[in-house]
Write an enzyme that holds these catalytic residues in place. Structure first.
Site, PDB file in Angstrom:
ATOM      1  N   CYS A   2       0.831  -1.197   0.000  1.00  0.00           N
ATOM      2  CA  CYS A   2       0.000   0.000   0.000  1.00  0.00           C
ATOM      3  C   CYS A   2       0.868   1.250   0.000  1.00  0.00           C
ATOM      4  O   CYS A   2       1.825   1.353   0.758  1.00  0.00           O
ATOM      5  CB  CYS A   2      -0.958   0.073   1.188  1.00  0.00           C
ATOM      6  N   ARG A  27       4.073  -0.323  -4.637  1.00  0.00           N
ATOM      7  CA  ARG A  27       3.781  -0.867  -3.312  1.00  0.00           C
ATOM      8  C   ARG A  27       2.451  -1.625  -3.270  1.00  0.00           C
ATOM      9  O   ARG A  27       2.124  -2.255  -2.261  1.00  0.00           O
ATOM     10  CB  ARG A  27       3.733   0.264  -2.280  1.00  0.00           C
ATOM     11  N   TRP A  73      -2.706  -2.833  -1.767  1.00  0.00           N
ATOM     12  CA  TRP A  73      -2.392  -4.253  -1.910  1.00  0.00           C
ATOM     13  C   TRP A  73      -3.286  -4.951  -0.887  1.00  0.00           C
ATOM     14  O   TRP A  73      -3.101  -4.797   0.317  1.00  0.00           O
ATOM     15  CB  TRP A  73      -0.914  -4.511  -1.613  1.00  0.00           C
ATOM     16  N   ASN A  99      -2.165   1.812   5.710  1.00  0.00           N
ATOM     17  CA  ASN A  99      -1.258   0.760   5.255  1.00  0.00           C
ATOM     18  C   ASN A  99      -0.907  -0.068   6.482  1.00  0.00           C
ATOM     19  O   ASN A  99      -0.454   0.486   7.488  1.00  0.00           O
ATOM     20  CB  ASN A  99       0.003   1.419   4.654  1.00  0.00           C
ATOM     21  N   GLY A 100      -1.128  -1.376   6.416  1.00  0.00           N
ATOM     22  CA  GLY A 100      -0.827  -2.223   7.585  1.00  0.00           C
ATOM     23  C   GLY A 100      -2.007  -3.127   7.876  1.00  0.00           C
ATOM     24  O   GLY A 100      -2.934  -3.242   7.067  1.00  0.00           O
ATOM     25  N   GLU A 484      17.591 -17.891  -6.752  1.00  0.00           N
ATOM     26  CA  GLU A 484      17.198 -16.534  -7.136  1.00  0.00           C
ATOM     27  C   GLU A 484      16.652 -16.522  -8.577  1.00  0.00           C
ATOM     28  O   GLU A 484      15.664 -15.840  -8.869  1.00  0.00           O
ATOM     29  CB  GLU A 484      18.394 -15.588  -6.971  1.00  0.00           C
ATOM     30  N   LYS A 488      12.916 -15.262  -9.565  1.00  0.00           N
ATOM     31  CA  LYS A 488      12.690 -14.190 -10.552  1.00  0.00           C
ATOM     32  C   LYS A 488      11.734 -14.670 -11.640  1.00  0.00           C
ATOM     33  O   LYS A 488      10.820 -13.955 -12.016  1.00  0.00           O
ATOM     34  CB  LYS A 488      13.999 -13.744 -11.226  1.00  0.00           C
ATOM     35  N   GLU A 491       8.081 -14.930 -10.385  1.00  0.00           N
ATOM     36  CA  GLU A 491       7.350 -13.698 -10.089  1.00  0.00           C
ATOM     37  C   GLU A 491       7.086 -12.841 -11.314  1.00  0.00           C
ATOM     38  O   GLU A 491       6.096 -12.124 -11.361  1.00  0.00           O
ATOM     39  CB  GLU A 491       8.012 -12.892  -8.962  1.00  0.00           C
ATOM     40  N   HIS A 507      17.965 -37.215  -5.690  1.00  0.00           N
ATOM     41  CA  HIS A 507      17.205 -37.580  -4.492  1.00  0.00           C
ATOM     42  C   HIS A 507      15.707 -37.324  -4.671  1.00  0.00           C
ATOM     43  O   HIS A 507      14.968 -37.259  -3.700  1.00  0.00           O
ATOM     44  CB  HIS A 507      17.744 -36.818  -3.272  1.00  0.00           C
ATOM     45  N   LYS A 606       5.884  -4.272  -3.708  1.00  0.00           N
ATOM     46  CA  LYS A 606       7.211  -4.073  -3.147  1.00  0.00           C
ATOM     47  C   LYS A 606       7.044  -3.656  -1.697  1.00  0.00           C
ATOM     48  O   LYS A 606       6.016  -3.114  -1.321  1.00  0.00           O
ATOM     49  CB  LYS A 606       7.905  -2.952  -3.932  1.00  0.00           C
TER      50      LYS A 606
HETATM   51  C1  F6R Z   1      11.800 -10.673  -5.034  1.00  0.00           C
HETATM   52  C2  F6R Z   1      11.646  -9.665  -4.011  1.00  0.00           C
HETATM   53  C3  F6R Z   1      11.257 -10.102  -2.650  1.00  0.00           C
HETATM   54  C4  F6R Z   1      12.037  -9.296  -1.593  1.00  0.00           C
HETATM   55  C5  F6R Z   1      11.511  -9.625  -0.196  1.00  0.00           C
HETATM   56  C6  F6R Z   1      12.312  -8.926   0.871  1.00  0.00           C
HETATM   57  O1  F6R Z   1      12.181 -10.113  -6.246  1.00  0.00           O
HETATM   58  O2  F6R Z   1      11.806  -8.489  -4.261  1.00  0.00           O
HETATM   59  O3  F6R Z   1      11.442 -11.463  -2.479  1.00  0.00           O
HETATM   60  O4  F6R Z   1      13.389  -9.609  -1.704  1.00  0.00           O
HETATM   61  O5  F6R Z   1      10.173  -9.244  -0.103  1.00  0.00           O
HETATM   62  O6  F6R Z   1      12.260  -7.546   0.723  1.00  0.00           O
HETATM   63  P1  F6R Z   1      13.316  -6.605   1.386  1.00  0.00           P
HETATM   64  O7  F6R Z   1      14.639  -6.899   0.796  1.00  0.00           O
HETATM   65  O8  F6R Z   1      12.841  -5.221   1.049  1.00  0.00           O
HETATM   66  O9  F6R Z   1      13.286  -6.878   2.858  1.00  0.00           O
END
Ligand code: F6R
Length: 611
Positions: A2, A27, A73, A99-100, A484, A488, A491, A507, A606
């Site tokens: 949010c 966000r 969000w 937000n929260g 990783e 990627k 997502e 395994h 994010k």
């Molecule tokens: C993946 C991604 C998330 C963040 C995770 C932690 O691309 O961005 O997996 O890495 O939400 O976020 P931070 O680093 O902001 O604590």
């Protein structure tokens, strides 16, 4: 999670708020709304992106010099017009954005329902707002006092902005656990979840602390605690340029941020890594060197991509410093009453510095006496402020929802940190130390070389975009890179992907392999090279489609693969900063080829400020 924006001053509020919401859309983007104080209180909101909200208000009177806005969000209640913020109170006199998560909202809702309240949305926000209004009506007190009383009752996290039709010259704001920045202009104030909506108007900001209430007027900012005591606002100057939060000619933020990596890694190393004099200067590490090198154990706490950076750090610190390291998912660590011994060091890794799971895990560990070292990107963020010491990654604002440049920045910081500690502890030879300094120094240039020609990565992404599953395999330092790469791809392109240590295949997971399954090997030349060649053979024998990230000059791996992406040769300790780059691009181009919004993938946001 949010985005929150507010404006009060001499400008028209609507354009400022809408522009701010677009900057904060990363966000959350399932619905958006604004409330304007314009001869009364007016709320406009819409399911979808900020652009959908804009379309829905064309032709309406959007005047007024006070406004609040929200991009959501969803937590409580599906994305819809009625669950979008802002919410009106029962009387229609108040509007609020939040937000929260209010954890005890169900109990408060029941109390209100007994008193005859009904609710138009499924949100915890509307419950909190009506709770505040009920307290004001019952106690015949000011809105500010009612807010204070309500906040003392609720459990959970919040950043809220609240406006009252009867007091059109004030925005009330409060935070606990969700960020809030207030920009100070001349006769105007800007409120936002982060500094990006504020930067083009002013560089003077105040970061509001947990349990503070802000009473914001055009020419006045008052901060108080929940006990109604005034607190002095601490003004900080933003060290950020507008260009850093714009696309700068790239089609997407994600692509821009991938391409920024030679510069962001360079910025991270600049002034810290001095290969000619054989030195690494990191104030946060130097000031606490003894605690760090004598730690009986280091616990790394993080989520998602940052957790993957933590796995690389585990390899680095154990190898170079000979200190046992555990890497924990913050969400698990916080709830299992972890054992923390005196002297244990916690390294928190976070791009945003606001991730709720990480933040709360750290608060708990701090209460138990742990020493917290933060590796954070967002300057002044909650995790940065909670840490006893730390090192910023200096990667600049990361706006694409998928973390890219922050990851390589984290690796750069953690590598320097491990090297500095190992040097002080005497667990690395002089020669190895110097070699690694030079290897690290060469990383930005090598990343730039990878980014010079990305056409073949784009072609591979297009070739495999319709696969329903992918496997990513690696060993040693390349195992976290495989994880990783899988994250990627999931997502950004919504293709199911899993990462494994290559040797684990036999395994169980090897049962998945058939002629349709693309298997990405991160198979650069390192101490496991011979072993991973055998692992590639095993997949080839089962007709998997093999894509390899290989070292330039290698001919063995390419001879076995269907497709190869070369990266410059490098020491395996710095290799992840190179081998992850093609995987970031692979997911970017796969998402693009499938027509998805790569900067705002579905269901994500994010800065995950809810648990
Ligand atoms: C993946 C991604 C998330 C963040 C995770 C932690 O691309 O961005 O997996 O890495 O939400 O976020 P931070 O680093 O902001 O604590």
């Amino acid at each position: 999670m949010c985005g929150i924006v507010g404006y009060i001053g001499h400008r028209q509020a609507y354009p400022v708020v809408i522009k701010g919401l677009k900057r904060l859309e990363y966000r959350g983007y399932d619905s958006a709304g604004v409330a304007l104080l314009n001869h009364g209180l007016k709320v406009y909101k819409k399911k979808g992106k900020v652009a959908d909200l804009e379309d829905s208000v064309v032709g309406l009177d959007l005047g007024g010099q006070v406004g609040i806005g929200h991009t959501r969000w969803a937590t409580h209640g599906e994305p819809s017009d009625r669950n979008a913020h802002p919410h009106y109170s029962a009387s229609g006199q108040l509007a609020m954005i939040h937000n929260g998560i209010i954890e005890n909202y169900a109990q408060i809702k029941e109390e209100l329902q007994h008193k005859g309240y009904t609710f138009k949305s499924d949100t915890d926000t509307e419950v909190l707002l009506n709770f505040i209004e009920e307290i004001r009506n019952n106690n015949e007190c000011s809105l500010e006092e009612a807010l204070r009383i309500a906040l003392r009752r609720i459990v959970g996290a919040y950043c809220i902005l609240l406006v009252d039709a009867a007091d059109p010259d004030t925005i009330l704001a409060a935070r606990k656990g969700s960020p809030l920045v207030i920009g100070i202009g001349k006769g105007e104030h800007f409120l936002a979840s982060d500094a990006s909506p504020i930067i083009e108007y002013t560089k003077e900001v105040v970061y509001v602390n947990d349990y503070q209430i802000a009473i914001v007027r055009a020419d006045e900012l008052i901060l108080k605690n929940l006990g109604n005591e005034k607190q002095t606002p601490f003004i900080t100057r933003l060290d950020m340029e507008l260009a850093a939060i714009e696309k700068g000619g790239y089609e997407h933020f994600m692509l821009k941020e991938i391409h920024e990596q030679p510069q962001t890694i360079f910025d991270c190393l600049r002034g810290r890594l001095l290969p000619e004099s054989g030195m690494i200067t990191m104030g946060g590490v130097e000031n606490h060197l003894e605690s760090l090198i004598h730690a009986p154990r280091i616990i790394i706490v993080a989520c998602g991509t940052s957790w993957h950076a933590g796995l690389v750090a585990e390899y680095l610190i154990e190898e170079l410093c000979r200190i046992p390291v555990e890497v924990e998912y913050a969400s698990e660590f916080r709830y299992r009453n972890p054992i923390i011994h005196p002297g244990d060091v916690i390294i928190a890794i976070s791009q945003s510095g606001e991730t709720a799971d990480t933040l709360v895990a750290l608060e708990n560990a701090k209460e138990k006496g742990a020493f917290i070292f933060g590796v954070v990107n967002a300057v002044g963020s909650s995790i940065a402020r909670l840490s006893h010491a730390g090192a910023y990654t200096h990667s600049g604002p990361e706006i694409g929802v998928a973390s890219t440049k922050a990851f390589t920045g984290q690796l750069a910081v953690l590598t320097m940190m491990a090297l500095k500690m190992a040097r002080a502890k005497g667990t690395v030879s002089d020669e190895r130390y110097r070699t690694l300094l030079h290897e690290l120094h060469a990383v930005p240039e090598k990343v730039a070389a990878i980014l010079k020609d990305t056409a073949s990565i784009k072609a591979i992404a297009e070739k495999y975009k319709d696969a329903s599953d992918f496997l990513f395999l690696g060993r040693g330092y390349n195992f976290p890179v495989a994880l990783e790469g899988a994250l990627k791809l999931k997502e950004i392109s919504y293709i199911h992907a899993e990462g494994y240590p290559a040797a684990e295949m036999k395994h169980g997971p090897i049962a998945l392999v058939d002629e349709k399954l693309p298997v990405v090997f991160v198979a650069t030349r390192d101490r496991f090279y011979e072993k991973i060649v055998s692992n590639v053979q095993e997949i080839k024998a089962r007709k998997g489609r093999i894509i390899c990230i290989a070292s330039e000059g290698d001919s063995t791996i390419p001879s076995m693969a269907d497709d190869v992406i070369f990266v410059p040769d490098a020491d395996e300790l710095v290799g992840p900063m190179l081998s992850v780059v093609p995987l970031q691009l692979l997911s970017y181009y796969a998402g693009l080829a499938k027509g998805y919004d790569v900067d705002k993938p579905r269901n994500l946001a994010k800065s995950v400020t809810v648990e």
